[in-house]
Scaffold this active site. Structure first.
Site, PDB file in Angstrom:
ATOM      1  CG  HIS A  12      -9.232   0.376  -0.324  1.00 18.27           C
ATOM      2  ND1 HIS A  12      -8.622   0.198   0.901  1.00 18.27           N
ATOM      3  CD2 HIS A  12     -10.569   0.366  -0.079  1.00 18.27           C
ATOM      4  CE1 HIS A  12      -9.537   0.088   1.837  1.00 18.27           C
ATOM      5  NE2 HIS A  12     -10.729   0.193   1.281  1.00 18.27           N
ATOM      6  N   GLY A  31      -2.854   4.239   8.039  1.00 19.51           N
ATOM      7  CA  GLY A  31      -1.919   3.129   8.130  1.00 19.51           C
ATOM      8  C   GLY A  31      -1.469   2.940   9.567  1.00 19.51           C
ATOM      9  CG  ASP A  81      -5.069   2.619   0.772  1.00 19.51           C
ATOM     10  OD1 ASP A  81      -6.035   1.840   0.824  1.00 19.51           O
ATOM     11  OD2 ASP A  81      -3.900   2.279   1.033  1.00 19.51           O
ATOM     12  CG  MET A 125     -11.643  -2.352   5.163  1.00 21.19           C
ATOM     13  SD  MET A 125     -10.021  -2.075   4.411  1.00 21.19           S
ATOM     14  CE  MET A 125      -9.188  -1.143   5.692  1.00 21.19           C
ATOM     15  CG  HIS A 181      -3.957  -1.484  -1.526  1.00 22.18           C
ATOM     16  ND1 HIS A 181      -5.091  -2.235  -1.776  1.00 22.18           N
ATOM     17  CD2 HIS A 181      -4.296  -0.644  -0.516  1.00 22.18           C
ATOM     18  CE1 HIS A 181      -6.059  -1.872  -0.964  1.00 22.18           C
ATOM     19  NE2 HIS A 181      -5.610  -0.896  -0.175  1.00 22.18           N
ATOM     20  CB  SER A 195      -0.903   0.011   1.232  1.00 19.82           C
ATOM     21  OG  SER A 195      -1.430   1.307   1.402  1.00 19.82           O
ATOM     22  CG  MET A 253      -8.094   7.506   2.282  1.00 19.24           C
ATOM     23  SD  MET A 253      -7.266   7.521   3.877  1.00 19.24           S
ATOM     24  CE  MET A 253      -6.434   5.925   3.828  1.00 19.24           C
ATOM     25  CB  SER A 302       3.060   0.718   8.564  1.00 14.42           C
ATOM     26  OG  SER A 302       2.191  -0.249   9.064  1.00 14.42           O
ATOM     27  CG  MET A 350     -11.203   3.583   2.145  1.00 20.13           C
ATOM     28  SD  MET A 350      -9.630   3.528   3.020  1.00 20.13           S
ATOM     29  CE  MET A 350      -8.529   3.556   1.625  1.00 20.13           C
ATOM     30  N   GLY A 381      -8.836   4.355   6.981  1.00 20.91           N
ATOM     31  CA  GLY A 381      -8.487   5.776   7.109  1.00 20.91           C
ATOM     32  C   GLY A 381      -7.016   6.028   7.366  1.00 20.91           C
ATOM     33  CG  ASP A 422      -6.208  -2.540   3.413  1.00 20.62           C
ATOM     34  OD1 ASP A 422      -5.157  -2.296   4.024  1.00 20.62           O
ATOM     35  OD2 ASP A 422      -6.786  -1.713   2.674  1.00 20.62           O
ATOM     36  N   GLY A 423      -4.991  -4.062   6.515  1.00 19.24           N
ATOM     37  CA  GLY A 423      -4.906  -3.371   7.796  1.00 19.24           C
ATOM     38  C   GLY A 423      -4.225  -4.177   8.870  1.00 19.24           C
ATOM     39  N   GLY A 424      -3.090  -3.671   9.334  1.00 13.80           N
ATOM     40  CA  GLY A 424      -2.422  -4.290  10.479  1.00 13.80           C
ATOM     41  C   GLY A 424      -1.758  -5.623  10.179  1.00 13.80           C
TER      42      GLY A 424
HETATM   43  C1  DX5 Z   1      -6.124   1.974   5.573  1.00 12.99           C
HETATM   44  C2  DX5 Z   1      -5.774   1.537   4.182  1.00 12.99           C
HETATM   45  C3  DX5 Z   1      -4.653   0.582   4.116  1.00 12.99           C
HETATM   46  C4  DX5 Z   1      -3.374   1.005   4.789  1.00 12.99           C
HETATM   47  C5  DX5 Z   1      -2.932  -0.189   5.555  1.00 12.99           C
HETATM   48  O1  DX5 Z   1      -7.403   2.471   5.614  1.00 12.99           O
HETATM   49  O2  DX5 Z   1      -6.860   0.968   3.515  1.00 12.99           O
HETATM   50  O3  DX5 Z   1      -4.422   0.090   2.795  1.00 12.99           O
HETATM   51  O4  DX5 Z   1      -2.336   1.426   3.944  1.00 12.99           O
HETATM   52  O5  DX5 Z   1      -1.847   0.167   6.318  1.00 12.99           O
HETATM   53  P1  DX5 Z   1      -1.130  -0.838   7.313  1.00 12.99           P
HETATM   54  O6  DX5 Z   1      -0.661  -1.999   6.490  1.00 12.99           O
HETATM   55  O7  DX5 Z   1      -0.036  -0.010   7.886  1.00 12.99           O
HETATM   56  O8  DX5 Z   1      -2.164  -1.237   8.347  1.00 12.99           O
HETATM   57 ZN    ZN Z   2      -6.447  -0.005   1.563  1.00 11.82          ZN
END
Ligand code: DX5
Ligand code: ZN
Length: 219
Positions: free
Chosen positions: A65, A143, A34, A136, A32, A7, A36, A197, A67, A141, A174-176
């Site tokens: 993606h 990283g 994002d 998700m 990827h 991402s 927003m 991240s 959002m 929103g 996606d996420g964490g």
């Molecule tokens: C957050 C995004 C993710 C983000 C994930 O809303 O959709 O794609 O980059 O970041 P990490 O991998 O750090 O959780």
């Molecule tokens: Zn994403």
């Protein structure tokens, strides 16, 4: 097939050409991106202009993606800018089936994403219309947030639904996600892993991605 989708949200945009090159050479499967809008999520990123510019830097599939509220107003512009997979949020539109069908009609892969509070059951009547389901595992929103453990059960449920009704559909999470839980996310049944991240907030994004590939090879 297991895919890694770095991402760019966590990438250094002052050096974006080199950052993309690093993950591409290390074997990224798709990028990827994002998007927003400061309304669906409390953060802002970029629109079609930036995606069109980035398009010149890489032949990898662009996994966008969205959002944003009312995604139906913008999907054609993202497609024109070079998005290959376009994923919108179930929670952001009144007519998800119509939008999935529209995405296919403009030559995009049609993706739908569920926020942590939205049950997988909401996909029951539209799973055949999807090319990608995005679970998700954080609230969208930002990283760098922590993986919500309930997501494992949602991934298992989505895997069962996809296997039964639309086996070609990608199952993205996606996420964490990072080295400490990637194996568990694979075991739950996902095939596409977004990582921001854990790849870009490191000294060497290419090496970080290679380390993730090694984990996938052993999973
Ligand atoms: C957050 C995004 C993710 C983000 C994930 O809303 O959709 O794609 O980059 O970041 P990490 O991998 O750090 O959780
Ligand atoms: Zn994403």
């Amino acid at each position: 097939m297991l895919r890694i989708a770095p991402s760019l949200l966590s990438a250094d945009f002052a050096d974006i050409r080199a950052q993309i090159q690093a993950v591409q050479s290390a074997g990224a499967d798709q990028l990827h991106l994002d998007v927003m809008d400061g309304r669906f999520v409390p953060n802002l990123t970029w629109g079609p202009k930036i995606i069109g510019d980035l398009r010149k830097l890489s032949p990898l599939p662009f996994d966008c993606h969205l959002m944003i509220v009312e995604p139906e107003r913008y999907v054609d512009a993202f497609r024109k800018a070079g998005a290959d997979i376009i994923t919108f949020h179930y929670e952001a539109t009144d007519h998800a089936q119509r939008l999935l069908a529209h995405l296919r009609s403009i030559g995009a892969k049609a993706g739908i994403s569920l926020c942590p509070q939205t049950p997988v059951a909401m996909l029951d009547d539209i799973i055949e219309d999807c090319d990608l389901v995005l679970i998700m595992s954080v609230n969208p929103g930002f990283g760098g947030q922590s993986f919500i453990p309930r997501s494992y059960e949602k991934i298992r449920q989505a895997r069962a639904l996809i296997d039964a009704r639309n086996p070609g559909c990608m199952l993205e999470v996606d996420g964490g996600i990072g080295a400490s839980n990637l194996r568990d996310v694979v075991a739950a049944g996902a095939d596409t892993f977004v990582m921001g991240s854990s790849i870009f907030d490191t000294q060497d994004p290419g090496a970080a991605l290679e380390a993730m590939r090694t984990i996938l090879a052993q999973a």
